[in-house]
Design a protein around this motif. Sequence first.
Motif: not given
Length: 375
Positions: A62, A67, A88-89, A91-92, A134, A160, A163, A184, A186, A189, A197, A312
């Motif tokens: 992922s 990160i 940001t999303f 996950a960061t 990001v 990051d 995106q 990423s 996923i 993306k 991934g 977001y």
Amino acid sequence: MPEIKVPFYGHVRQYHSIKKEIDDAILKVLESGNYVMGPALKQFESDLSSYFGTKYAIGLNSGTDAIWLVLMALGIGKGDEVITNSNTFFATAEAIWIAGAKAVFVDCDPKTKNLDPAKIEAAITPRTKAIIPVHLYGLSADMKSIGEIAKKHKLAVIEDNAQSIDGHGPGWKQGEFSDAVCTSFIIQKNLGTFGDGGAVVTNREDIDAYCRKMRNHGSTVRSVHSFGFNSRLDDLHAAVLSVKLRHITKWTDRRREIAARYTKGLQGTSFTLPVEPEGYRHVFHLYVIETPKRDQLEKDMIAAGVDVKLHYPIAIHQQKGFPWKKKAVVKKVPNCEKNAAQCLSLPIFPELTDQEVDYTIEQLVAWDKANGKKK
Ligand SMILES: Cc1ncc(COP(=O)(O)O)c(C=O)c1O
């Protein structure tokens, strides 16, 4: 009933557009009997490092793992501070906490929505170890300025890039001003597999060696282990990604074409539109407009048959229960908060038709006439 329905995602359309290539690649892996750490992964890592022009690429399961593995590779953890933006999303920030460090949230630039270099230095303390810019929505952050600040204060920089694959800045490439680029794969993306991934791309041998070992239970030689994790990119995904990587530039160009069509069609409305500073290649992972009446617009667009989403709507520091006993500092972040309150993402993917884009524009313009405040 709406005239047409405009979907937000085009995963199946994309699969159909390159079906034979994908099917052949998957079949080859199935018949090979090698599904984990096999030749397809090796090939994709080589394809990806060549694409970025870096020495190394490490496939992981992922973008989040990418990160925190890089943070750990740099020895960043307990007692250390890492600067990022809170629009940001999730996950960061999650990755910073997984590594055990403190997340320091700094405001974004009001126009680009990316980490504002002018706000970074005031957030640096003796404990600061890294900056994670990001590349939000597909626009690269101002890496040149961030790189200069990092150099001056001896900080690591981790991009990051979940995106923004295929993007660049004026005269510079991703990875040029950082220690590592994390991405990423996923499905949603710009370069997405049929599942999860991620990858780290770097020129640093120590980061490559650390991530390679850590993703495989602390092992590079069979039966020989030290502490580690399981975070491997499966060969099936790697094979899919090697195929898709061959199409990425053409797909980005089509995203940019759609974005230009939106920007032209929405001129004169009250919406705040995305910007592309001179010399940047915005890859339009998302085309995000802003309006103070966002919630109303979201409801009305969905009723009109246009699937819109929000990226977001709750800034990380505004999430319920924040910071869950994790370490965090929140600087003044009014631009991040405004972005969260007003953002709305329009459908954008390479297989979207001009007719669908025009229908979306028509709906937005009509809505704005009835509800928007003229500029
Ligand atoms: C900005 C950003 N960072 C990190 C991630 C995490 O990637 P993943 O879902 O592959 O863990 C994502 C997307 O999911 C993202 O959009």
